[in-house]
Enzyme design. Structure first.
Site, short mmCIF file in Angstrom:
data_model
loop_
_atom_site.label_atom_id
_atom_site.label_comp_id
_atom_site.label_asym_id
_atom_site.label_seq_id
_atom_site.Cartn_x
_atom_site.Cartn_y
_atom_site.Cartn_z
CE LYS A 162 -3.93 -2.47 2.17
NZ LYS A 162 -4.95 -2.75 3.87
CD GLN A 179 -3.73 -4.05 6.86
OE1 GLN A 179 -3.59 -3.18 5.82
NE2 GLN A 179 -3.23 -5.45 5.94
CG ASP A 222 -9.41 0.18 4.47
OD1 ASP A 222 -9.09 -0.47 3.96
OD2 ASP A 222 -9.11 -0.08 5.71
N1 GUN Z 1 -6.56 -6.45 5.93
C1 GUN Z 1 -6.67 -7.70 5.27
N2 GUN Z 1 -7.46 -6.16 4.35
C2 GUN Z 1 -7.36 -5.12 4.69
C3 GUN Z 1 -8.15 -4.01 4.53
O1 GUN Z 1 -7.97 -3.45 2.88
N3 GUN Z 1 -7.91 -2.77 4.70
C4 GUN Z 1 -7.78 -3.27 6.79
N4 GUN Z 1 -7.39 -2.48 6.94
N5 GUN Z 1 -7.40 -3.69 6.84
C5 GUN Z 1 -7.40 -5.38 6.33
#
Ligand code: GUN
Length: 288
Positions: A53, A97, A120
């Site tokens: 990311k 996350q 998100d």
């Molecule tokens: N853990 C797995 N996929 C995601 C996501 O798209 N966003 C977040 N914040 N955590 C994750």
């Protein structure tokens, strides 16, 4: 017949080029779109996701800040960091996350993120906005799937879409997005008695379970569009989805591969959401 492949890497490239252009336009006006990513603990998969990311932000001209904390971080300390980022004008998007360590209430943390920075799309306010068709951030994975339908010019109106999986992150928002495009939507899950009977009726199948071979060739209507959200490992340790790709591609009309399908789209839509959060900041929105 062999299905057409929906290439998530190529589509991401196009969308990220547009993000980069819009980010450059914002920079020219003195606004650098900024994403803050918080990682708590040492979960190996989370470390990879977070790294990807941050790198994607850099590649597209977005500013990103990665905050890493030990698994011993308290819930109160994490909430204090989220609060500080909510008030930081250089940060337009906040991503915590998941999963978080067991002693931290993930729901409480997500609800602490300002909905204006919830890139998100996990906040209850974002989920509610999607539910009632109001503007708000859409969760990145199902949003990316919608871009894939758009990319092949597929009109969902009147189509029967079957979503396998009912998670808050993918299954439920996916169903709402498909419904918003006037598809007839069925949500299937572990309690569905005859999954095959459902999928055989489907013009569109979105598999989002997290289990290999949930969808096999005998379960697919010829010509259907099959979107594979799964991210699993096979016996040889190779990345694979929820769909038996080799079998299903001989029946489906369109199919997404794993890797190279939905995966890159998830990060791409995070960039899009962050950029849009920056474009909506009061100074930019006022002068737009
Ligand atoms: N853990 C797995 N996929 C995601 C996501 O798209 N966003 C977040 N914040 N955590 C994750």
């Amino acid at each position: 017949m062999t299905a057409h492949i929906i290439d998530g890497i190529a589509l991401s490239k196009q969308l990220r080029a547009d993000v980069a252009l819009r980010a450059a336009a914002l920079r020219a006006r003195g606004v650098v779109p900024g994403l803050a990513v918080i990682l708590v603990g040492e979960n190996p998969a989370s470390q990879v996701y977070v790294r990807n990311k941050v790198k994607a932000c850099e590649d597209s001209g977005l500013h990103s800040v990665l905050e890493r904390y030990p698994a011993t971080l308290s819930e109160a300390e994490l909430l204090a960091r989220v609060d500080a980022l909510n008030r930081d004008p250089a940060i337009h998007g906040i991503l915590v996350q998941l999963p978080l360590p067991a002693h931290i209430d993930a729901h409480k943390v997500i609800e602490a993120i300002s909905p204006a920075k919830d890139v998100d799309g996990f906040h209850v306010a974002s989920a509610g906005a999607l539910m009632v068709g109001q503007p708000g951030f859409w969760p990145c994975t199902p949003y990316g799937c919608m871009k894939m339908f758009e990319s092949i010019g597929y009109d969902l109106k009147g189509k029967h879409a079957v979503v396998i999986g009912r998670s808050n992150i993918v299954g439920k928002p996916m169903a709402l997005m498909l419904l918003q495009k006037n598809a007839t939507v069925t949500i299937c899950h572990s309690g569905t008695p005859n999954l095959k009977a459902m999928t055989l009726q489907a013009d569109v199948v979105v598999a989002a379970v997290g289990k290999r071979n949930v969808l096999t060739a005998d379960m697919v209507k010829p010509g259907a569009v099959v979107i594979d959200v799964g991210m699993n490992r096979n016996d040889e340790g190779k990345l694979c989805g929820d769909v038996d790709f080799d079998g299903v591609k001989e029946v489906a009309g369109w199919i997404t591969p794993v890797p190279g399908g939905v995966g890159p789209m998830t990060i791409t839509m995070l960039l899009v959401n962050t950029l849009e959060a920056a474009e909506m900041t009061p100074t930019v929105a006022r002068s737009a």
